[in-house]
Design a protein around this motif. Structure first.
Motif, PDB file in Angstrom:
ATOM      1  N   ALA A   1       0.853  -1.182   0.000  1.00 29.33           N
ATOM      2  CA  ALA A   1       0.000   0.000   0.000  1.00 29.33           C
ATOM      3  C   ALA A   1       0.891   1.235   0.000  1.00 29.33           C
ATOM      4  O   ALA A   1       1.908   1.281   0.703  1.00 29.33           O
ATOM      5  CB  ALA A   1      -0.909   0.003   1.220  1.00 29.33           C
ATOM      6  N   VAL A   2       0.505   2.233  -0.782  1.00 27.90           N
ATOM      7  CA  VAL A   2       1.321   3.431  -0.943  1.00 27.90           C
ATOM      8  C   VAL A   2       0.446   4.661  -0.723  1.00 27.90           C
ATOM      9  O   VAL A   2      -0.558   4.851  -1.411  1.00 27.90           O
ATOM     10  CB  VAL A   2       1.956   3.488  -2.344  1.00 27.90           C
ATOM     11  CG1 VAL A   2       2.806   4.750  -2.494  1.00 27.90           C
ATOM     12  CG2 VAL A   2       2.802   2.243  -2.605  1.00 27.90           C
ATOM     13  N   LEU A   3       0.844   5.478   0.234  1.00 27.03           N
ATOM     14  CA  LEU A   3       0.166   6.756   0.478  1.00 27.03           C
ATOM     15  C   LEU A   3       0.715   7.826  -0.451  1.00 27.03           C
ATOM     16  O   LEU A   3       1.935   7.943  -0.635  1.00 27.03           O
ATOM     17  CB  LEU A   3       0.392   7.214   1.912  1.00 27.03           C
ATOM     18  CG  LEU A   3      -0.540   6.749   3.021  1.00 27.03           C
ATOM     19  CD1 LEU A   3      -0.120   7.406   4.334  1.00 27.03           C
ATOM     20  CD2 LEU A   3      -1.998   7.075   2.723  1.00 27.03           C
TER      21      LEU A   3
ATOM     22  N   ALA B   1       2.339   5.195 -11.714  1.00 29.59           N
ATOM     23  CA  ALA B   1       3.570   4.481 -11.360  1.00 29.59           C
ATOM     24  C   ALA B   1       3.323   3.467 -10.251  1.00 29.59           C
ATOM     25  O   ALA B   1       3.861   2.358 -10.270  1.00 29.59           O
ATOM     26  CB  ALA B   1       4.643   5.476 -10.936  1.00 29.59           C
ATOM     27  N   VAL B   2       2.503   3.836  -9.277  1.00 29.63           N
ATOM     28  CA  VAL B   2       2.180   2.917  -8.182  1.00 29.63           C
ATOM     29  C   VAL B   2       1.396   1.725  -8.722  1.00 29.63           C
ATOM     30  O   VAL B   2       1.666   0.566  -8.379  1.00 29.63           O
ATOM     31  CB  VAL B   2       1.392   3.643  -7.071  1.00 29.63           C
ATOM     32  CG1 VAL B   2       0.930   2.656  -6.006  1.00 29.63           C
ATOM     33  CG2 VAL B   2       2.248   4.740  -6.439  1.00 29.63           C
ATOM     34  N   LEU B   3       0.428   1.992  -9.595  1.00 30.04           N
ATOM     35  CA  LEU B   3      -0.358   0.913 -10.183  1.00 30.04           C
ATOM     36  C   LEU B   3       0.519  -0.016 -11.021  1.00 30.04           C
ATOM     37  O   LEU B   3       0.342  -1.235 -11.007  1.00 30.04           O
ATOM     38  CB  LEU B   3      -1.478   1.495 -11.048  1.00 30.04           C
ATOM     39  CG  LEU B   3      -2.619   2.175 -10.294  1.00 30.04           C
ATOM     40  CD1 LEU B   3      -3.517   2.931 -11.261  1.00 30.04           C
ATOM     41  CD2 LEU B   3      -3.440   1.149  -9.520  1.00 30.04           C
ATOM     42  N   ALA B   4       1.473   0.546 -11.741  1.00 31.61           N
ATOM     43  CA  ALA B   4       2.353  -0.260 -12.584  1.00 31.61           C
ATOM     44  C   ALA B   4       3.180  -1.231 -11.747  1.00 31.61           C
ATOM     45  O   ALA B   4       3.551  -2.302 -12.224  1.00 31.61           O
ATOM     46  CB  ALA B   4       3.256   0.641 -13.410  1.00 31.61           C
ATOM     47  N   ALA B   5       3.466  -0.854 -10.503  1.00 27.56           N
ATOM     48  CA  ALA B   5       4.238  -1.728  -9.608  1.00 27.56           C
ATOM     49  C   ALA B   5       3.369  -2.793  -8.960  1.00 27.56           C
ATOM     50  O   ALA B   5       3.878  -3.632  -8.207  1.00 27.56           O
ATOM     51  CB  ALA B   5       4.929  -0.882  -8.534  1.00 27.56           C
TER      52      ALA B   5
ATOM     53  N   LEU C   1      -4.032   1.833 -17.501  1.00 27.53           N
ATOM     54  CA  LEU C   1      -4.769   0.876 -18.319  1.00 27.53           C
ATOM     55  C   LEU C   1      -4.350   0.968 -19.782  1.00 27.53           C
ATOM     56  O   LEU C   1      -4.267  -0.052 -20.479  1.00 27.53           O
ATOM     57  CB  LEU C   1      -6.271   1.110 -18.181  1.00 27.53           C
ATOM     58  CG  LEU C   1      -6.862   0.820 -16.801  1.00 27.53           C
ATOM     59  CD1 LEU C   1      -8.336   1.209 -16.766  1.00 27.53           C
ATOM     60  CD2 LEU C   1      -6.692  -0.642 -16.412  1.00 27.53           C
ATOM     61  N   ALA C   2      -4.080   2.170 -20.267  1.00 31.66           N
ATOM     62  CA  ALA C   2      -3.640   2.343 -21.654  1.00 31.66           C
ATOM     63  C   ALA C   2      -2.299   1.653 -21.879  1.00 31.66           C
ATOM     64  O   ALA C   2      -2.065   1.053 -22.938  1.00 31.66           O
ATOM     65  CB  ALA C   2      -3.548   3.828 -21.986  1.00 31.66           C
TER      66      ALA C   2
ATOM     67  N   GLY D   1     -11.685  -7.730  -3.450  1.00 28.33           N
ATOM     68  CA  GLY D   1     -10.488  -8.079  -4.187  1.00 28.33           C
ATOM     69  C   GLY D   1     -10.343  -7.321  -5.498  1.00 28.33           C
ATOM     70  O   GLY D   1      -9.398  -7.555  -6.253  1.00 28.33           O
ATOM     71  N   LYS D   2     -11.247  -6.384  -5.771  1.00 25.24           N
ATOM     72  CA  LYS D   2     -11.224  -5.640  -7.036  1.00 25.24           C
ATOM     73  C   LYS D   2     -10.772  -4.187  -6.876  1.00 25.24           C
ATOM     74  O   LYS D   2     -10.716  -3.443  -7.862  1.00 25.24           O
ATOM     75  CB  LYS D   2     -12.618  -5.677  -7.679  1.00 25.24           C
ATOM     76  CG  LYS D   2     -13.079  -7.078  -8.042  1.00 25.24           C
ATOM     77  CD  LYS D   2     -14.455  -7.073  -8.680  1.00 25.24           C
ATOM     78  CE  LYS D   2     -14.873  -8.494  -9.064  1.00 25.24           C
ATOM     79  NZ  LYS D   2     -16.210  -8.519  -9.727  1.00 25.24           N
ATOM     80  N   LEU D   3     -10.439  -3.787  -5.652  1.00 23.91           N
ATOM     81  CA  LEU D   3     -10.037  -2.402  -5.406  1.00 23.91           C
ATOM     82  C   LEU D   3      -8.653  -2.151  -5.995  1.00 23.91           C
ATOM     83  O   LEU D   3      -7.688  -2.829  -5.648  1.00 23.91           O
ATOM     84  CB  LEU D   3     -10.030  -2.118  -3.901  1.00 23.91           C
ATOM     85  CG  LEU D   3      -9.608  -0.708  -3.488  1.00 23.91           C
ATOM     86  CD1 LEU D   3     -10.603   0.323  -4.017  1.00 23.91           C
ATOM     87  CD2 LEU D   3      -9.500  -0.607  -1.963  1.00 23.91           C
ATOM     88  N   ARG D   4      -8.558  -1.160  -6.893  1.00 19.57           N
ATOM     89  CA  ARG D   4      -7.284  -0.829  -7.519  1.00 19.57           C
ATOM     90  C   ARG D   4      -6.703   0.492  -7.035  1.00 19.57           C
ATOM     91  O   ARG D   4      -5.490   0.696  -7.108  1.00 19.57           O
ATOM     92  CB  ARG D   4      -7.446  -0.781  -9.037  1.00 19.57           C
ATOM     93  CG  ARG D   4      -7.763  -2.127  -9.658  1.00 19.57           C
ATOM     94  CD  ARG D   4      -6.611  -3.108  -9.587  1.00 19.57           C
ATOM     95  NE  ARG D   4      -5.489  -2.689 -10.398  1.00 19.57           N
ATOM     96  CZ  ARG D   4      -5.362  -2.924 -11.699  1.00 19.57           C
ATOM     97  NH1 ARG D   4      -6.325  -3.590 -12.342  1.00 19.57           N
ATOM     98  NH2 ARG D   4      -4.302  -2.522 -12.360  1.00 19.57           N
TER      99      ARG D   4
END
Length: 311
Positions: A37-39, A105-109, A134-135, A277-280
């Motif tokens: 988790a990243v704030l 960047a956080v999502l990519a990790a 997503l793109a 389990g779907k929270l992004r």
């Protein structure tokens, strides 16, 4: 963002695991990965000013961190704080783009971004980060569910954007880019939204529930509805505007609620989303310490953020 925000009580002389969040936070800008988790902070008043609200939300991320720091870790072993994007003056779009890059960047990790606001204009920044990610991923567009716990639709059509426009901007983006988005707004105040906003919400097929139907006695039915929406989605963006809470619980917002939704209900709805389990990605908006009383709003926001950070 100063490391001095992350300080609290040291109970090392007591029995068992006595760690608090300030003792496990990592403030280096890298190192997080899948499952972490990243704030992030979004220090902005520009959207609130444009929407003719009460400024002060730019110091919201700092106020929430101070209340988070001393909370116990329980089953959380580590999390990151990568600091704030600061909106200078009225350069809102520039700040939103910078925030979007950090979220992406956080999502990519493979990590979960949890953003602290700042006005609710943070939602357009958060979504742009998701859309950019997503793109880059490519593939078929996922079915996106946005769950917004909020006293306001935030569907204003005026431009440039403000704290009152983010979900109209998001839905417009979805239409223009072939991205299927379902918007659910829970806690809508009938005295905080015009007839025109209700008509616009219905035209956009927004799922909404008013505040008087979001009380404790309605929780079971609301959770049933949330779970039905979750079942139809591939991923979820959760956003919480603190003005959904009663004014006595959250006085430190731009527009305090006369009725509001109990914190226990907001928390239960947020946890239902998380447990799917779907929270992004998630954010907490409209924290305004200039109008807070004895840190009531900051403590409520910290409790919600604590739940989102935990595994």
């Amino acid at each position: 963002m100063s490391d001095t925000l992350w300080k609290g009580r040291d109970d090392a002389s007591e029995m068992g695991d006595t760690r608090r969040l300030f003792q496990i936070v990592r403030t280096d800008p890298a190192g997080y990965g899948a499952g972490d988790a990243v704030l992030l902070g979004f220090a902005s008043d520009a959207g609130v000013r444009r929407n003719h609200g009460r400024p002060g939300a730019s110091r919201g991320p700092e106020a929430i961190r101070r209340m988070l720091a001393n909370l116990p870790t329980h089953d959380l072993e580590r999390f990151w704080d990568v600091g704030d994007v600061v909106c200078e003056g009225d350069l809102l779009e520039t700040a939103q783009q910078a925030q979007a890059r950090k979220v992406s960047a956080v999502l990519a990790a493979g990590a979960l971004p949890v953003t602290l606001g700042g006005g609710h204009e943070v939602a357009w920044a958060s979504f742009q980060g998701l859309a950019g990610h997503l793109a880059e991923e490519g593939g078929a567009p996922p079915r996106i569910l946005i769950v917004n716990l909020d006293a306001h639709f935030d569907l204003r059509t005026s431009r440039p954007g403000s704290s009152g426009t983010p979900f109209d901007q998001i839905l417009e983006y979805g239409r223009n880019h072939g991205l299927p988005i379902r918007y659910a707004c829970l806690g809508v105040s009938p005295v905080g939204n015009t007839r025109g906003l209700y008509d616009h919400a219905r035209a956009l097929d927004v799922f909404y529930v008013e505040d008087m139907d979001m009380q404790e006695r309605h929780l079971a039915e609301r959770l049933r509805q949330i779970n039905a929406l979750l079942a139809e989605a591939d991923l979820v963006y959760l956003t919480i505007d603190l003005d959904v809470l009663p004014a006595g619980v959250a006085p430190g917002v731009s527009a305090p609620s006369a009725l509001g939704v109990p914190l226990s209900v907001v928390e239960a709805c947020a946890l239902a989303v998380k447990r799917s389990g779907k929270l992004r990605l998630a954010d907490i908006a409209e924290m305004n310490p200039d109008h807070d009383i004895d840190h009531h709003t900051a403590r409520a926001a910290a409790r919600l953020a604590w739940h989102l950070l935990r595994p």
